[in-house]
Design a protein around this motif. Structure first.
Motif, PDB file in Angstrom:
ATOM      1  N   THR A  58      21.878  33.009  30.018  1.00 55.71           N
ATOM      2  CA  THR A  58      22.956  33.305  30.953  1.00 55.71           C
ATOM      3  C   THR A  58      23.896  34.299  30.295  1.00 55.71           C
ATOM      4  OG1 THR A  58      22.785  31.104  31.919  1.00 55.71           O
ATOM      5  CG2 THR A  58      24.840  32.297  32.289  1.00 55.71           C
ATOM      6  N   PHE A  59      24.216  35.350  31.040  1.00 53.35           N
ATOM      7  CA  PHE A  59      25.056  36.429  30.523  1.00 53.35           C
ATOM      8  C   PHE A  59      26.155  36.743  31.533  1.00 53.35           C
ATOM      9  CE2 PHE A  59      20.779  36.857  28.930  1.00 53.35           C
ATOM     10  CZ  PHE A  59      20.967  36.990  27.565  1.00 53.35           C
ATOM     11  N   TYR A  60      27.348  37.063  31.035  1.00 51.49           N
ATOM     12  CA  TYR A  60      28.466  37.459  31.882  1.00 51.49           C
ATOM     13  C   TYR A  60      28.597  38.975  31.776  1.00 51.49           C
ATOM     14  CZ  TYR A  60      29.152  32.498  31.369  1.00 51.49           C
ATOM     15  OH  TYR A  60      28.943  31.136  31.340  1.00 51.49           O
ATOM     16  N   VAL A  61      28.413  39.646  32.907  1.00 51.50           N
ATOM     17  CA  VAL A  61      28.358  41.109  32.948  1.00 51.50           C
ATOM     18  C   VAL A  61      29.622  41.626  33.625  1.00 51.50           C
ATOM     19  CG1 VAL A  61      27.044  43.094  33.749  1.00 51.50           C
ATOM     20  CG2 VAL A  61      25.842  40.990  33.096  1.00 51.50           C
ATOM     21  N   THR A  62      30.362  42.502  32.940  1.00 58.83           N
ATOM     22  CA  THR A  62      31.593  43.076  33.495  1.00 58.83           C
ATOM     23  C   THR A  62      31.400  44.570  33.723  1.00 58.83           C
ATOM     24  OG1 THR A  62      32.950  41.432  32.371  1.00 58.83           O
ATOM     25  CG2 THR A  62      34.063  43.419  33.143  1.00 58.83           C
ATOM     26  N   ILE A  63      31.700  44.986  34.947  1.00 63.57           N
ATOM     27  CA  ILE A  63      31.603  46.388  35.353  1.00 63.57           C
ATOM     28  C   ILE A  63      33.020  46.947  35.449  1.00 63.57           C
ATOM     29  CG2 ILE A  63      30.864  47.951  37.193  1.00 63.57           C
ATOM     30  CD1 ILE A  63      28.804  45.744  37.953  1.00 63.57           C
ATOM     31  N   LYS A  64      33.224  48.133  34.888  1.00 61.81           N
ATOM     32  CA  LYS A  64      34.520  48.813  34.968  1.00 61.81           C
ATOM     33  C   LYS A  64      34.451  49.832  36.094  1.00 61.81           C
ATOM     34  CE  LYS A  64      37.602  51.765  32.245  1.00 61.81           C
ATOM     35  NZ  LYS A  64      37.748  52.442  30.926  1.00 61.81           N
ATOM     36  N   LEU A  65      35.427  49.795  37.010  1.00 58.41           N
ATOM     37  CA  LEU A  65      35.516  50.724  38.118  1.00 58.41           C
ATOM     38  C   LEU A  65      36.737  51.610  37.896  1.00 58.41           C
ATOM     39  CD1 LEU A  65      34.669  47.719  39.248  1.00 58.41           C
ATOM     40  CD2 LEU A  65      34.621  48.923  41.391  1.00 58.41           C
ATOM     41  N   THR A  66      36.601  52.915  38.083  1.00 60.91           N
ATOM     42  CA  THR A  66      37.711  53.846  37.950  1.00 60.91           C
ATOM     43  C   THR A  66      37.756  54.711  39.200  1.00 60.91           C
ATOM     44  OG1 THR A  66      37.336  53.915  35.562  1.00 60.91           O
ATOM     45  CG2 THR A  66      38.738  55.628  36.486  1.00 60.91           C
ATOM     46  N   ASP A  67      38.948  54.760  39.845  1.00 60.46           N
ATOM     47  CA  ASP A  67      39.065  55.631  41.014  1.00 60.46           C
ATOM     48  C   ASP A  67      39.796  56.904  40.640  1.00 60.46           C
ATOM     49  OD1 ASP A  67      41.899  55.319  41.305  1.00 60.46           O
ATOM     50  OD2 ASP A  67      41.630  53.534  42.534  1.00 60.46           O
ATOM     51  N   SER A  68      39.787  57.873  41.529  1.00 62.18           N
ATOM     52  CA  SER A  68      40.378  59.184  41.255  1.00 62.18           C
ATOM     53  C   SER A  68      41.841  59.257  41.688  1.00 62.18           C
ATOM     54  CB  SER A  68      39.564  60.272  41.954  1.00 62.18           C
ATOM     55  OG  SER A  68      39.540  60.034  43.363  1.00 62.18           O
ATOM     56  N   GLY A  69      42.494  58.121  41.942  1.00 62.04           N
ATOM     57  CA  GLY A  69      43.855  58.116  42.467  1.00 62.04           C
ATOM     58  C   GLY A  69      44.960  58.272  41.447  1.00 62.04           C
ATOM     59  N   GLY A  70      44.679  58.088  40.192  1.00 58.96           N
ATOM     60  CA  GLY A  70      45.704  58.254  39.169  1.00 58.96           C
ATOM     61  C   GLY A  70      46.585  57.039  39.000  1.00 58.96           C
ATOM     62  N   GLU A  71      47.584  57.182  38.095  1.00 60.08           N
ATOM     63  CA  GLU A  71      48.458  56.067  37.750  1.00 60.08           C
ATOM     64  C   GLU A  71      49.934  56.368  38.003  1.00 60.08           C
ATOM     65  OE1 GLU A  71      47.283  55.657  33.640  1.00 60.08           O
ATOM     66  OE2 GLU A  71      45.840  54.107  34.165  1.00 60.08           O
ATOM     67  N   GLU A  72      50.243  57.377  38.825  1.00 60.23           N
ATOM     68  CA  GLU A  72      51.630  57.721  39.099  1.00 60.23           C
ATOM     69  C   GLU A  72      52.341  56.522  39.725  1.00 60.23           C
ATOM     70  OE1 GLU A  72      49.087  59.710  40.462  1.00 60.23           O
ATOM     71  OE2 GLU A  72      49.107  61.005  38.705  1.00 60.23           O
ATOM     72  N   ASN A  73      53.635  56.404  39.476  1.00 61.41           N
ATOM     73  CA  ASN A  73      54.484  55.329  40.024  1.00 61.41           C
ATOM     74  C   ASN A  73      53.923  53.937  39.709  1.00 61.41           C
ATOM     75  OD1 ASN A  73      56.172  57.297  41.279  1.00 61.41           O
ATOM     76  ND2 ASN A  73      54.633  57.500  42.878  1.00 61.41           N
ATOM     77  N   ASN A  74      53.374  53.787  38.517  1.00 59.76           N
ATOM     78  CA  ASN A  74      52.792  52.510  38.070  1.00 59.76           C
ATOM     79  C   ASN A  74      51.576  52.091  38.878  1.00 59.76           C
ATOM     80  OD1 ASN A  74      54.675  52.089  35.954  1.00 59.76           O
ATOM     81  ND2 ASN A  74      56.173  51.372  37.454  1.00 59.76           N
TER      82      ASN A  74
END
Length: 192
Positions: free
Chosen positions: A114-130
């Motif tokens: 049994t393995f726990y698999v974590t996927i990282k998702l990144t969108d193109s919206g940026g980090e402005e205004n927190n």
């Protein structure tokens, strides 16, 4: 009269409120959240990535989402290390329609547990205004071992000469071609 007191009077003042949208993190629902793949190997699913979003309905129309394998952790009961579990891993699909994504991977040979698999998702919206442009989704991958005990093929009857009963005797050809790769690394060294 400057000295008079104004009682029960009010003054109207106007002000403006500027509301700025904050980028929400991308996410999806893994379906099923526990993925069971008998014997491992190649896997592909068109329905694993459910309710995919870049954050909000507006962001879904404007942003693109990328995926990467972030982390794989073996459950404490698993004898195998998570290192090298996947020989390939991808989420792919229509770049203009983020809700149309597919999961495809291949596991290394002879890996069970049994393995726990974590996927990282990144969108193109940026980090402005927190804002947040990174999200994580974790699912459980179960790869059950063979359901039968290992078998040794050789002669079904061993004839031991009467004179050899008291001393060790080697039976050539009785156990041939044992593949120790099916054992976890921790047990392989003990057998060789």
């Amino acid at each position: 009269n400057p000295m008079s007191i104004h009682v029960n009077t009010s003054e109207t003042r106007y002000f403006a409120v500027h509301v700025r949208g904050v980028n929400q993190p991308p996410t999806f629902d893994p379906s099923p959240p526990v993925l069971r793949i008998p014997f491992g190997g190649k896997f592909s699913s068109q329905s694993f990535v459910q309710s995919m979003t870049a954050g909000t309905a507006e962001e879904d129309l404007e942003q693109k989402v990328s995926f990467e394998l972030h982390e794989v952790v073996a459950a404490p009961s698993t004898l195998w290390s998570a290192e090298g579990l996947f020989t390939s891993f991808s989420i792919y699909g229509d770049p203009l329609n983020i809700s149309n994504q597919y999961l495809r991977f291949e596991t290394a040979e002879h890996r069970y547990g049994t393995f726990y698999v974590t996927i990282k998702l990144t969108d193109s919206g940026g980090e402005e205004n927190n804002g947040l442009n990174i999200g994580f989704v974790t699912f459980t991958l179960e790869i059950p071992a063979l359901s039968t005990a290992p078998q040794v093929f050789g002669p079904s009857v061993l004839n031991v000469p009467e004179a050899k009963k008291e001393m060790p005797y080697i039976f050539p050809g009785f156990i041939d071609n044992i593949d120790f790769d099916v054992l976890p690394e921790s047990q392989r060294e003990e057998q060789e």
